[in-house]
Design a protein around this motif. Sequence first.
Motif, PDB file in Angstrom:
ATOM      1  N   TYR A   1       1.115  -5.322   3.757  1.00  0.00           N
ATOM      2  CA  TYR A   1       1.518  -5.940   2.594  1.00  0.00           C
ATOM      3  C   TYR A   1       2.940  -6.260   2.552  1.00  0.00           C
ATOM      4  O   TYR A   1       3.543  -6.269   1.666  1.00  0.00           O
TER       5      TYR A   1
ATOM      6  N   PHE B   1      -4.182  -5.111  -3.191  1.00  0.00           N
ATOM      7  CA  PHE B   1      -2.590  -4.933  -3.418  1.00  0.00           C
ATOM      8  C   PHE B   1      -2.390  -5.310  -4.746  1.00  0.00           C
ATOM      9  O   PHE B   1      -1.668  -4.774  -5.381  1.00  0.00           O
TER      10      PHE B   1
ATOM     11  N   LEU C   1      -1.989   1.666  -2.408  1.00  0.00           N
ATOM     12  CA  LEU C   1      -1.198   0.924  -1.326  1.00  0.00           C
ATOM     13  C   LEU C   1      -0.507   1.774  -0.362  1.00  0.00           C
ATOM     14  O   LEU C   1      -0.420   0.933   0.906  1.00  0.00           O
TER      15      LEU C   1
ATOM     16  N   GLN D   1       4.602  -9.076   0.665  1.00  0.00           N
ATOM     17  CA  GLN D   1       4.088  -8.900  -0.807  1.00  0.00           C
ATOM     18  C   GLN D   1       5.096  -7.899  -1.511  1.00  0.00           C
ATOM     19  O   GLN D   1       5.406  -7.953  -2.591  1.00  0.00           O
ATOM     20  N   LEU D   2       5.196  -6.952  -0.503  1.00  0.00           N
ATOM     21  CA  LEU D   2       6.153  -5.874  -1.146  1.00  0.00           C
ATOM     22  C   LEU D   2       7.483  -6.268  -1.468  1.00  0.00           C
ATOM     23  O   LEU D   2       8.292  -6.015  -2.514  1.00  0.00           O
TER      24      LEU D   2
END
Length: 109
Positions: free
Chosen positions: A37, A8, A30, A40-41
């Motif tokens: 993720y 990531f 990604l 996190q995104l």
Amino acid sequence: MKKRVPKFQEGMRLMRHSDPQLQEDGFHLLLPYAHEYTQQLIDSFRQEADSGLRHWLLELLSAAKDPEALPIFLEYLHSDESGLKSEAIRGLKILNTKEARRALWEAEA
């Protein structure tokens, strides 16, 4: 399950690069793992100032197909930024949950 945080971080580093090919490489690094993720995104999207990168992050969230992204899609469903609005609509269609369908229906009405 193996954590992919370094992937990531590497993808985000590449997406912020000045070289357009490296930016694309980061996005495609990604894309197959977007579902891993989601948080996190979301965090990156909320902190990002660059509109192009924000669009890509929203596109990755759409690809994640994670209901956790529903609030962002709902928020940008009525955005003045057409690229973000289009991606929010796409994300809601991909989610295809009751809440997502209702939001799309209400937006059309």
